[in-house]
Design an enzyme around this catalytic site. Structure first.
Site, PDB file in Angstrom:
ATOM      1  N   PHE A 166     -30.896 -30.072   2.086  1.00  0.00           N
ATOM      2  CA  PHE A 166     -30.970 -31.170   1.104  1.00  0.00           C
ATOM      3  C   PHE A 166     -32.169 -30.975   0.182  1.00  0.00           C
ATOM      4  CE2 PHE A 166     -28.696 -32.996   4.719  1.00  0.00           C
ATOM      5  CZ  PHE A 166     -27.595 -33.543   4.100  1.00  0.00           C
ATOM      6  N   HIS A 167     -32.287 -29.795  -0.361  1.00  0.00           N
ATOM      7  CA  HIS A 167     -33.356 -29.543  -1.327  1.00  0.00           C
ATOM      8  C   HIS A 167     -33.033 -28.277  -2.123  1.00  0.00           C
ATOM      9  CE1 HIS A 167     -34.688 -27.267   2.291  1.00  0.00           C
ATOM     10  NE2 HIS A 167     -34.852 -26.335   1.383  1.00  0.00           N
TER      11      HIS A 167
END
Ligand code: T46
Length: 138
Positions: A48-49
């Site tokens: 999630f980045h």
């Protein structure tokens, strides 16, 4: 070059198999850091980045997992389940990792040391940065 699969030659003989990873040869950058992700619990989704400035190669050296990648234009799901395949991911590519098998060991080679300031953890911020980067390259 935002993401691509890399094939590694298997140097096998009658004793078994071996794969060698070498910077600027089959790994397209200077390797400054190596880490591995293992014992991932069931149904966990990680990542999630995106990164501002980091090249990495991900290899499932044991077991399997799936990588979701998003370059702000196209999203892809890549299954890593083979020691002889690496997934290169460059800067400004959003990534999420999921569907880890119980035995999965995900090895990651990185072009720089760990730096929390290099992480873009907000998806909207990632989209804005990726769009600005695309415009500046036009
Ligand atoms: C990435 C994907 C594929 C460190 O102290 N040093 C390190 O080199 C790394 C990678 C992590 N950490 C610490 C930071 C956190 O407290 O380890 C903890 C877990 O890291 P994170 O939540 O960032 O892990 P993932 O699986 O979400 O992401 C990792 C990498 O951080 C990231 O760069 O691209 O794997």
């Amino acid at each position: 070059m935002e993401s691509k699969l890399i094939h590694f030659d298997v140097l096998g003989d009658n004793r078994g198999s071996l794969i060698a990873l070498e910077e600027h040869k089959n790994i397209p950058f200077k390797i400054k850091r190596v880490y591995y992700i293992f014992d991932t619990k069931n149904n966990v989704r990680r990542g999630f980045h995106a990164h501002k400035n980091l090249d990495q190669v991900l290899i499932a050296v044991k077991g399997s997992c799936t990588i979701h990648i998003d370059n702000n234009k196209v999203t892809k799901e890549v299954v890593l389940n083979n020691q002889s395949t690496g997934l290169y991911i460059g800067s400004l590519v959003w990534r999420e990792m999921y569907d880890f098998s119980d035995d999965c060991v995900l090895l990651v080679l990185a072009s720089d040391y760990y730096n929390e300031n290099d992480y873009i953890r907000n998806y909207e911020q990632f989209k804005t940065l990726a769009e600005n980067n695309e415009i500046s390259r036009e």
